[in-house]
Design a protein around this motif. Structure first.
Motif, PDB file in Angstrom:
ATOM      1  N   THR A   1       0.810  -1.219   0.000  1.00 54.68           N
ATOM      2  CA  THR A   1       0.000   0.000   0.000  1.00 54.68           C
ATOM      3  C   THR A   1       0.845   1.271   0.000  1.00 54.68           C
ATOM      4  O   THR A   1       0.568   2.207  -0.755  1.00 54.68           O
ATOM      5  CB  THR A   1      -0.935   0.015   1.218  1.00 54.68           C
ATOM      6  OG1 THR A   1      -1.722  -1.178   1.222  1.00 54.68           O
ATOM      7  CG2 THR A   1      -1.858   1.226   1.186  1.00 54.68           C
ATOM      8  N   LEU A   2       1.867   1.322   0.853  1.00 54.63           N
ATOM      9  CA  LEU A   2       2.668   2.532   0.982  1.00 54.63           C
ATOM     10  C   LEU A   2       3.620   2.689  -0.199  1.00 54.63           C
ATOM     11  O   LEU A   2       3.984   1.700  -0.852  1.00 54.63           O
ATOM     12  CB  LEU A   2       3.467   2.495   2.286  1.00 54.63           C
ATOM     13  CG  LEU A   2       2.662   2.475   3.591  1.00 54.63           C
ATOM     14  CD1 LEU A   2       3.601   2.376   4.787  1.00 54.63           C
ATOM     15  CD2 LEU A   2       1.779   3.717   3.701  1.00 54.63           C
ATOM     16  N   PRO A   3       4.051   3.905  -0.490  1.00 52.51           N
ATOM     17  CA  PRO A   3       5.018   4.109  -1.559  1.00 52.51           C
ATOM     18  C   PRO A   3       6.288   3.296  -1.321  1.00 52.51           C
ATOM     19  O   PRO A   3       6.738   3.138  -0.178  1.00 52.51           O
ATOM     20  CB  PRO A   3       5.309   5.614  -1.493  1.00 52.51           C
ATOM     21  CG  PRO A   3       4.105   6.209  -0.836  1.00 52.51           C
ATOM     22  CD  PRO A   3       3.617   5.176   0.127  1.00 52.51           C
ATOM     23  N   ALA A   4       6.876   2.799  -2.397  1.00 52.46           N
ATOM     24  CA  ALA A   4       8.073   1.961  -2.280  1.00 52.46           C
ATOM     25  C   ALA A   4       9.235   2.703  -1.646  1.00 52.46           C
ATOM     26  O   ALA A   4      10.116   2.086  -1.035  1.00 52.46           O
ATOM     27  CB  ALA A   4       8.468   1.439  -3.666  1.00 52.46           C
ATOM     28  N   ALA A   5       9.246   4.030  -1.759  1.00 59.21           N
ATOM     29  CA  ALA A   5      10.360   4.813  -1.216  1.00 59.21           C
ATOM     30  C   ALA A   5      10.321   4.939   0.300  1.00 59.21           C
ATOM     31  O   ALA A   5      11.313   5.347   0.919  1.00 59.21           O
ATOM     32  CB  ALA A   5      10.354   6.210  -1.840  1.00 59.21           C
ATOM     33  N   ILE A   6       9.198   4.580   0.912  1.00 65.39           N
ATOM     34  CA  ILE A   6       9.077   4.699   2.365  1.00 65.39           C
ATOM     35  C   ILE A   6       9.839   3.572   3.048  1.00 65.39           C
ATOM     36  O   ILE A   6       9.699   2.402   2.704  1.00 65.39           O
ATOM     37  CB  ILE A   6       7.594   4.652   2.790  1.00 65.39           C
ATOM     38  CG1 ILE A   6       6.835   5.876   2.269  1.00 65.39           C
ATOM     39  CG2 ILE A   6       7.467   4.537   4.307  1.00 65.39           C
ATOM     40  CD1 ILE A   6       7.250   7.187   2.901  1.00 65.39           C
ATOM     41  N   HIS A   7      10.648   3.934   4.034  1.00 63.08           N
ATOM     42  CA  HIS A   7      11.340   2.950   4.870  1.00 63.08           C
ATOM     43  C   HIS A   7      10.482   2.696   6.105  1.00 63.08           C
ATOM     44  O   HIS A   7      10.049   3.632   6.786  1.00 63.08           O
ATOM     45  CB  HIS A   7      12.728   3.454   5.273  1.00 63.08           C
ATOM     46  CG  HIS A   7      13.692   3.508   4.138  1.00 63.08           C
ATOM     47  ND1 HIS A   7      14.815   2.717   4.064  1.00 63.08           N
ATOM     48  CD2 HIS A   7      13.695   4.247   3.007  1.00 63.08           C
ATOM     49  CE1 HIS A   7      15.471   2.967   2.951  1.00 63.08           C
ATOM     50  NE2 HIS A   7      14.813   3.904   2.296  1.00 63.08           N
ATOM     51  N   LEU A   8      10.263   1.442   6.389  1.00 64.02           N
ATOM     52  CA  LEU A   8       9.369   1.052   7.477  1.00 64.02           C
ATOM     53  C   LEU A   8      10.185   0.610   8.679  1.00 64.02           C
ATOM     54  O   LEU A   8      10.996  -0.320   8.597  1.00 64.02           O
ATOM     55  CB  LEU A   8       8.469  -0.086   7.006  1.00 64.02           C
ATOM     56  CG  LEU A   8       7.319  -0.516   7.919  1.00 64.02           C
ATOM     57  CD1 LEU A   8       6.361   0.645   8.146  1.00 64.02           C
ATOM     58  CD2 LEU A   8       6.588  -1.699   7.300  1.00 64.02           C
ATOM     59  N   HIS A   9       9.978   1.283   9.818  1.00 62.38           N
ATOM     60  CA  HIS A   9      10.673   0.944  11.060  1.00 62.38           C
ATOM     61  C   HIS A   9       9.678   0.408  12.083  1.00 62.38           C
ATOM     62  O   HIS A   9       8.514   0.803  12.105  1.00 62.38           O
ATOM     63  CB  HIS A   9      11.372   2.170  11.646  1.00 62.38           C
ATOM     64  CG  HIS A   9      12.691   2.468  11.003  1.00 62.38           C
ATOM     65  ND1 HIS A   9      13.749   3.018  11.698  1.00 62.38           N
ATOM     66  CD2 HIS A   9      13.133   2.293   9.734  1.00 62.38           C
ATOM     67  CE1 HIS A   9      14.782   3.179  10.890  1.00 62.38           C
ATOM     68  NE2 HIS A   9      14.424   2.750   9.687  1.00 62.38           N
TER      69      HIS A   9
END
Length: 410
Positions: free
Chosen positions: A57-65
């Protein structure tokens, strides 16, 4: 007072032969395997599925922590370390747990007011990003770096002049112990340029437990605008921007699952708009409760049942000392029941309105108030859903010195 309507069964947990299953294991069998009640059980499949859904769902550029404070059980953290892009900690103990996973220290950030010199020294030596909460903390970090001959990796935690509206806990706007007021940040950035600090960027966290996409969109839009404005005063280009999280999960009747589609669409717009101003910045979304909250249950056993002045009380061996949030004493203004079921007999033709209470000598020890549940007997297993976040470690475990529960990841 009218009884609280019975919560619908949490659909993420299958029921086979009228018995709840977690991790594909029938509840009574899992209880035998654990060897005691009460216990917490976390479902690795549900955690993995939540991460996968976010990635889609989130943009691919987002880093998930992953924010470890939501659930710091080492096995849970280890599992999430392989699914996310980094870990966020709020104490030396959490930092040690994060480092034990093998995650690159450069992908670990350390936030929280009141960090001691011991904590700061360990963080500088480890090479994690330290989210600086004050000008005084900045000076201490610089001194520690000089002593260790290390250039500490730091970011500025900003207390913005806006808040995440309708959030469960507001972490910004107005006077706060968290972060440096936005209007003071330019002066701090100037001082950073005079010190031997490796400046990475900003941490802007506005609030938690939000189920309204429009509120998240507004806060994220304001966050990007503020970060770009502050970047003009930064001693070097922004490499790292943690925009916080705030994604909520439904706990109570009437609450709906957060619709992330409009949030993701807005993030795509923001990334396109601000990428020219933040060309080198890694954009981080930091989530805790949203990743693990719905993947956990708390299980206790009925040890007694009594009637007091026409009300039925079911007494279990678990209580607020293990699950403060479910008792309503962890941020609720008006107490509401978490979703509850009788896990070894989920559905029954015989129902009753009961108060489920724990063994503690306090009237606050309530796990379910005037709730319609299957008729229970001694030995039945009471399950509280939505218990994967802020359960055991947010509770006064030593209160009255009862035995500690066990945690398992299945």
């Amino acid at each position: 007072m009218k009884p609280t309507p019975r919560h619908e069964k949490m659909t993420q947990y299958p029921v086979v032969d009228n018995e709840l299953q977690i991790g594909g294991i029938p509840l009574t069998r899992l209880a035998a395997r654990v060897g005691q009640t009460p216990f917490y059980a976390y479902d690795r499949r549900l955690i993995t599925e939540r991460i996968s859904a976010l990635r889609e769902t989130l943009p691919a550029a987002i880093h998930l922590h992953y924010a470890i404070k939501a659930n710091s059980m080492p096995a849970v953290v280890q599992h999430l370390s392989g699914l996310t892009d980094g870990l966020d900690v709020a104490s030396l103990g959490e930092m040690k747990t994060a480092l034990d996973t093998g995650v690159n220290p450069e992908n670990i950030s350390f936030a929280g007011p009141g960090k001691t010199d011991k904590e700061l020294t360990a963080a500088v030596a480890a090479g994690v990003i330290i989210n600086m909460e004050s000008a005084g903390e900045m000076e201490r970090i610089a001194n520690i770096g000089n002593t260790l001959s290390i250039r500490p990796r730091v970011s500025v935690r900003v207390n913005p002049d806006f808040e995440l509206k309708t959030s469960g806990m507001k972490m910004s706007g107005g006077p706060k112990p968290f972060g440096i007021d936005a209007e003071q940040v330019p002066g701090v950035l100037k001082r950073i340029g005079q010190l031997e600090l490796n400046f990475r960027g900003f941490h802007i966290f506005s609030g938690s437990q939000n189920l309204r996409p429009e509120a998240l969109i507004e806060a994220q839009t304001n966050t990007f605008e503020l970060a770009c404005r502050l970047a003009d005063a930064a001693p070097s280009p922004i490499q790292w921007l943690n925009i916080g999280g705030g994604f909520g999960i439904p706990y109570f009747p009437g609450e709906k699952t957060l619709d992330l589609t409009p949030v993701a669409d807005n993030l795509n717009t923001l990334l396109d708009k601000y990428r020219p101003k933040l060309p080198q910045a890694e954009i981080v979304i930091e989530l805790g409760r949203y990743l693990v909250g719905e993947a956990g249950i708390y299980v206790s056993k009925v040890v007694d049942k009594k009637i007091s002045r026409e009300e039925t009380f079911v007494v279990t061996d678990g209580g607020l000392h293990h699950h403060l949030a479910a008792s309503g004493n962890f941020g609720q203004v008006i107490r509401k029941n978490y979703p509850v079921c009788v896990g070894n007999r989920v559905v029954s033709d015989k129902m009753e309105t009961v108060n489920v209470v724990g063994p503690l000598c306090t009237p606050l020890d309530i796990l379910a108030n005037k709730m319609e549940l299957p008729v229970m007997e001694t030995g039945d297993l009471v399950v509280i859903f939505q218990s994967g976040a802020y359960g055991l470690r947010a509770s006064p475990q030593d209160f009255l010195s009862h035995p500690a529960p066990i945690e398992v990841l299945v």
